[in-house]
Write an enzyme that holds these catalytic residues in place. Structure first.
Site, PDB file in Angstrom:
ATOM      1  N   LYS A 116       1.030  -1.203   0.004  1.00 12.10           N
ATOM      2  CA  LYS A 116      -0.014  -0.046   0.086  1.00 12.10           C
ATOM      3  C   LYS A 116       0.888   1.074   0.155  1.00 12.10           C
ATOM      4  O   LYS A 116       1.635   1.604   0.724  1.00 12.10           O
ATOM      5  CB  LYS A 116      -0.985   0.041   1.120  1.00 12.10           C
TER       6      LYS A 116
ATOM      7  N   ASP B 151      -3.384   4.500  -2.062  1.00 13.34           N
ATOM      8  CA  ASP B 151      -4.404   4.675  -1.059  1.00 13.34           C
ATOM      9  C   ASP B 151      -4.352   6.482  -0.959  1.00 13.34           C
ATOM     10  O   ASP B 151      -3.798   6.802   0.159  1.00 13.34           O
ATOM     11  CB  ASP B 151      -4.004   4.037   0.288  1.00 13.34           C
TER      12      ASP B 151
ATOM     13  N   THR C 197     -11.915   6.168  10.681  1.00 10.71           N
ATOM     14  CA  THR C 197     -11.996   5.730  12.148  1.00 10.71           C
ATOM     15  C   THR C 197     -11.417   6.562  13.146  1.00 10.71           C
ATOM     16  O   THR C 197     -11.790   6.462  14.438  1.00 10.71           O
ATOM     17  CB  THR C 197     -11.078   4.306  12.465  1.00 10.71           C
TER      18      THR C 197
ATOM     19  N   ASP D 291     -13.598  14.440  -4.901  1.00  9.14           N
ATOM     20  CA  ASP D 291     -13.605  15.915  -5.527  1.00  9.14           C
ATOM     21  C   ASP D 291     -14.920  15.810  -6.361  1.00  9.14           C
ATOM     22  O   ASP D 291     -15.762  14.637  -6.285  1.00  9.14           O
ATOM     23  CB  ASP D 291     -12.275  15.819  -6.332  1.00  9.14           C
TER      24      ASP D 291
ATOM     25  N   ARG E 258       2.610  -1.022  11.132  1.00 10.78           N
ATOM     26  CA  ARG E 258       3.733  -0.900  11.916  1.00 10.78           C
ATOM     27  C   ARG E 258       4.051  -2.377  12.612  1.00 10.78           C
ATOM     28  O   ARG E 258       5.160  -2.602  12.680  1.00 10.78           O
ATOM     29  CB  ARG E 258       3.479   0.029  13.221  1.00 10.78           C
TER      30      ARG E 258
ATOM     31  N   LYS F 252      -7.330   8.012  -1.345  1.00  6.32           N
ATOM     32  CA  LYS F 252      -8.711   8.573  -1.052  1.00  6.32           C
ATOM     33  C   LYS F 252      -9.140   9.691  -1.489  1.00  6.32           C
ATOM     34  O   LYS F 252      -9.407  10.860  -1.104  1.00  6.32           O
ATOM     35  CB  LYS F 252      -8.495   8.983   0.541  1.00  6.32           C
TER      36      LYS F 252
HETATM   37  O1  C5P Z   1       0.538   0.929  11.309  1.00  8.18           O
HETATM   38  P1  C5P Z   1      -0.772   0.396  11.261  1.00  8.18           P
HETATM   39  O2  C5P Z   1      -0.975  -1.065  11.141  1.00  8.18           O
HETATM   40  O3  C5P Z   1      -1.602   1.096  12.161  1.00  8.18           O
HETATM   41  O4  C5P Z   1      -1.338   0.996   9.611  1.00  8.18           O
HETATM   42  C1  C5P Z   1      -2.407   1.000   9.126  1.00  8.18           C
HETATM   43  C2  C5P Z   1      -2.414   1.722   7.939  1.00  8.18           C
HETATM   44  O5  C5P Z   1      -3.844   1.428   7.519  1.00  8.18           O
HETATM   45  C3  C5P Z   1      -2.010   3.064   7.888  1.00  8.18           C
HETATM   46  O6  C5P Z   1      -1.470   3.247   6.467  1.00  8.18           O
HETATM   47  C4  C5P Z   1      -3.171   3.745   8.024  1.00  8.18           C
HETATM   48  O7  C5P Z   1      -3.154   5.185   7.466  1.00  8.18           O
HETATM   49  C5  C5P Z   1      -4.094   2.994   7.405  1.00  8.18           C
HETATM   50  N1  C5P Z   1      -5.488   3.137   7.778  1.00  8.18           N
HETATM   51  C6  C5P Z   1      -6.042   2.872   9.395  1.00  8.18           C
HETATM   52  N2  C5P Z   1      -7.285   3.163   9.609  1.00  8.18           N
HETATM   53  C7  C5P Z   1      -7.990   3.402   8.559  1.00  8.18           C
HETATM   54  C8  C5P Z   1      -8.035   3.753   7.198  1.00  8.18           C
HETATM   55  C9  C5P Z   1      -6.676   3.340   6.948  1.00  8.18           C
HETATM   56  O8  C5P Z   1      -5.187   2.594   9.943  1.00  8.18           O
HETATM   57  N3  C5P Z   1      -9.425   3.574   8.993  1.00  8.18           N
END
Ligand code: C5P
Length: 236
Positions: free
Chosen positions: A34, A61, A125, A66, A216, A63
Site C-alpha cells: 500500500k 491509497d 476511524t 472531488d 507497524r 482517498k
Molecule cells: O501501522 P498500522 O498497521 O496501524 O497501519 C495501518 C495503515 O492503514 C496505515 O497506512 C493507516 O493510514 C491505514 N488506515 C487505518 N485506518 C483506517 C484507514 C486506513 O489505519 N481507517
C-alpha cells in the site's frame, strides 16, 4: 488480482529509498503493497512504477474526494500506473463513485488491463459521533458507515475499506462478492500505539475480511520479514 496472500503491507515511510528497502525485504511474505499519501507526495509515481515492476500488486491509497470529473480523471491516471487497488471517499456521493468505477473499467479496457478494485472509504476511524454532528451528518457512526457502504455498492463499487469492528455488521448487509479491506490489525507482539479498535490477523479473516492492511506490526518489527511470515503462518 490473485488472492492467495491477504497481507497488504502499508509502506508508511517517508522516502522512496526506505520504501524500496522495506518492499524488497518483505516481498516474498506478502500479497501487496500500500502506497499512501506520505510516500506518494514525497516520492511520486516513480515509486509506484518501481514496485509494480517487480510484479507485486499495488494499492494506491490516496482517498480521492472531488467532483466526479476530477475523480474519474485521477482514477484513470492511477490506472496508467497499473495499480490493482485504489481508494475514494464514499461521502463524495453516488455520482462521484459511479464516475470513479466507470473510469476504472473504461481505462482498464483501453489499456488491456484487469480493472482495479476501487475501494470506498466510509467514516474515517478517527471520526466519532461528535465529528459527524459537527459536520451536520447523522450523529451515529455505525449507521453512517452502513449507509455509505450500501450507497457504495449501489453505485457499483466492488470493495470497501473498513475497521475490524465493522466487518461483521457489513458482511450481514452486503453482497458476498464485496471485498473488505481492513486496517487496524494487531498481533499482540507490538507496542501499544494509536490503533484502538483492533483484531488479530486471524480474527479479522474469520470475521470476513478479504485483505488485511498491516503497517507497524511489520515495518516497525525488529525483523519485518519474519513478522510478515509469522502473520501469514497464523492465517493457515
Ligand atoms: O501501522 P498500522 O498497521 O496501524 O497501519 C495501518 C495503515 O492503514 C496505515 O497506512 C493507516 O493510514 C491505514 N488506515 C487505518 N485506518 C483506517 C484507514 C486506513 O489505519 N481507517
Amino acid at each position: 488480482m490473485a488472492h492467495k496472500n491477504p497481507i497488504i503491507v502499508a509502506l508508511d515511510v517517508p522516502s522512496a529509498e526506505s520504501a524500496w528497502k522495506l518492499a524488497e525485504l518483505v516481498a516474498p511474505a506478502v500479497g501487496a503493497f500500500k502506497i499512501g499519501k506520505e510516500l506518494f507526495v514525497a516520492a511520486g509515481p516513480d515509486i509506484v512504477k518501481k514496485i509494480r515492476a517487480t510484479g507485486a500488486s499495488v494499492f494506491l491509497d490516496l482517498k480521492f474526494h472531488d467532483i466526479p470529473n476530477t475523480v474519474a480523471k485521477a482514477v484513470a491516471a492511477a490506472l496508467r500506473l497499473d495499480v490493482q487497488m485504489l481508494t475514494i471517499h464514499t461521502s463524495g456521493g453516488g455520482e462521484m463513485m459511479r464516475a470513479a468505477e466507470k473510469a476504472a473499467q473504461d481505462t482498464a479496457k483501453s489499456l488491456g488491463l484487469q480493472a482495479p478494485l476501487v475501494l470506498g472509504v466510509t467514516v474515517l476511524t478517527s471520526a466519532n459521533n461528535a465529528t459527524l454532528a459537527e459536520i451536520g451528518c447523522e450523529a451515529d457512526t455505525e449507521k453512517q458507515v452502513l449507509r455509505l457502504a450500501q450507497l457504495a455498492v449501489k453505485s457499483g463499487l466492488r470493495g470497501l475499506v473498513c475497521s475490524p469492528l465493522e466487518i461483521v455488521a457489513l458482511r450481514k448487509v452486503l453482497p458476498a462478492h464485496i471485498q473488505l479491506v481492513t486496517p487496524g490489525i494487531r498481533t499482540g507482539a507490538e507496542k501499544a500505539d494509536d490503533q484502538k479498535r483492533t483484531l488479530s490477523p486471524r480474527e479479522a479473516i474469520q470475521a470476513g475480511a478479504s485483505w488485511l492492511v498491516i503497517g507497524r506490526p511489520i515495518y516497525a518489527a525488529e525483523n519485518p520479514r519474519l513478522a510478515a511470515e509469522k502473520i501469514l503462518e497464523s492465517l493457515l
